[in-house]
Design a protein around this motif. Structure first.
Motif, PDB file in Angstrom:
ATOM      1  N   UNK A  51       2.014  -0.583  -2.947  1.00 25.77           N
ATOM      2  CA  UNK A  51       0.575  -0.674  -2.663  1.00 25.77           C
ATOM      3  C   UNK A  51      -0.222  -0.938  -3.944  1.00 25.77           C
ATOM      4  N   UNK A  52      -1.294  -1.681  -3.793  1.00 22.66           N
ATOM      5  CA  UNK A  52      -2.161  -1.964  -4.930  1.00 22.66           C
ATOM      6  C   UNK A  52      -2.985  -0.724  -5.264  1.00 22.66           C
ATOM      7  N   UNK A  53      -3.303  -0.589  -6.532  1.00 24.69           N
ATOM      8  CA  UNK A  53      -4.233   0.439  -6.980  1.00 24.69           C
ATOM      9  C   UNK A  53      -5.537  -0.243  -7.360  1.00 24.69           C
ATOM     10  N   UNK A  54      -6.584   0.546  -7.481  1.00 29.49           N
ATOM     11  CA  UNK A  54      -7.852  -0.019  -7.944  1.00 29.49           C
ATOM     12  C   UNK A  54      -7.655  -0.688  -9.303  1.00 29.49           C
ATOM     13  N   UNK A 103     -15.667 -10.153 -13.342  1.00 31.25           N
ATOM     14  CA  UNK A 103     -15.106  -8.980 -14.013  1.00 31.25           C
ATOM     15  C   UNK A 103     -15.449  -7.760 -13.157  1.00 31.25           C
ATOM     16  N   UNK A 104     -14.455  -6.884 -12.996  1.00 29.09           N
ATOM     17  CA  UNK A 104     -14.669  -5.666 -12.222  1.00 29.09           C
ATOM     18  C   UNK A 104     -13.826  -4.553 -12.825  1.00 29.09           C
ATOM     19  N   UNK A 105     -14.323  -3.339 -12.726  1.00 29.06           N
ATOM     20  CA  UNK A 105     -13.574  -2.200 -13.260  1.00 29.06           C
ATOM     21  C   UNK A 105     -12.923  -1.415 -12.134  1.00 29.06           C
ATOM     22  N   UNK A 140      -2.427   6.435   2.760  1.00 32.52           N
ATOM     23  CA  UNK A 140      -3.473   7.166   2.079  1.00 32.52           C
ATOM     24  C   UNK A 140      -4.450   6.175   1.475  1.00 32.52           C
ATOM     25  N   UNK A 141      -5.697   6.294   1.833  1.00 29.58           N
ATOM     26  CA  UNK A 141      -6.688   5.330   1.360  1.00 29.58           C
ATOM     27  C   UNK A 141      -7.439   5.800   0.146  1.00 29.58           C
ATOM     28  N   UNK A 142      -7.130   6.941  -0.347  1.00 25.66           N
ATOM     29  CA  UNK A 142      -7.835   7.424  -1.533  1.00 25.66           C
ATOM     30  C   UNK A 142      -7.190   6.830  -2.777  1.00 25.66           C
ATOM     31  N   UNK A 143      -8.002   6.391  -3.665  1.00 23.67           N
ATOM     32  CA  UNK A 143      -7.517   5.836  -4.932  1.00 23.67           C
ATOM     33  C   UNK A 143      -8.251   6.489  -6.054  1.00 23.67           C
TER      34      UNK A 143
END
Length: 161
Positions: A33-36, A54-56, A158-161
Motif C-alpha cells: 500500500x502507498x503511504x502519504x 509539489x505536495x508534502x 486501514x485508511x489512517x496514514x
C-alpha cells in the motif's frame, strides 16, 4: 460541478477525503500500500509527469482526514494521474453514475490483486458465455449459503496514514 467548501462533490455524494482514502486503500501494487510520504515524494519528484506540482506528506494527511478540503485543481489532477483515475473523479466533475463506475473499476482492480480471485477469473477466459453465467450463479449460491452479501464488500484496509 465542483468540490464544495466541505470537500463534498456535488455529484458523487462523498467527500474528497473519502475518495482519496478509497484510492489509497485500493489502488496500489500487491502487498505494498502507498503511504502519504511515498505518494508525495513521487508526485513532487515527477516535475514533468505531474505538472511540477509539489505536495508534502503532511498536506496529503490533512486532505485524507478532511482537515483540508480545497486543494488546487493542479494537485487534484496530479493525484488522479498518480492513481490512474479520471481527473474529474477527484475534481468532483463526474456525475454520480460516472463516479460510481470509477469506484467499481477501482474495486475490480483491487480484487484482481488477490491471486485466488485472479486464478478463478483467468480460468473462465475462453469459456462460452453460458458457462461463465453458470459459474457466476454457482458463486452466488456459495455466497448465499455462507450468509455473505450477494455482492462482495468493497476491499480496503486501514485508511489512517
Amino acid at each position: 460541478m465542483g468540490v464544495g467548501g466541505d470537500g463534498r462533490s456535488e455529484g458523487t455524494g462523498s467527500t474528497l477525503a473519502e475518495r482519496l482514502n478509497h484510492l489509497f486503500a485500493n489502488m496500489h501494487p500487491p502487498g505494498a500500500p502507498y503511504t502519504n510520504a511515498s505518494v508525495a515524494d513521487e508526485i513532487s519528484a515527477g516535475d514533468e509527469e505531474y505538472g511540477g506540482v509539489k505536495v508534502t506528506e503532511q498536506y496529503l494527511s490533512m486532505l485524507r482526514n478532511g482537515r483540508r478540503t480545497n486543494p488546487s485543481p493542479e494537485l487534484l489532477r496530479a493525484l488522479a494521474k498518480f492513481f490512474a483515475v479520471p481527473g474529474g473523479y477527484l475534481l468532483g466533475d463526474l456525475s454520480q453514475p460516472q463516479a460510481e463506475r470509477v469506484e467499481e473499476e477501482v474495486r475490480f482492480l483491487a480484487a484482481m490483486r488477490d491471486q485466488r480471485v485472479r486464478a478463478i477469473a483467468l480460468r473462465s477466459v475462453g469459456l462460452p458465455p453460458e458457462v461463465q453465467d453458470s459459474l457466476t450463479t454457482i458463486i452466488s449460491q456459495f455466497r448465499q449459503q455462507m450468509n455473505l452479501p450477494v455482492d462482495p464488500p468493497e476491499p480496503g484496509g486501514d485508511r489512517s496514514e
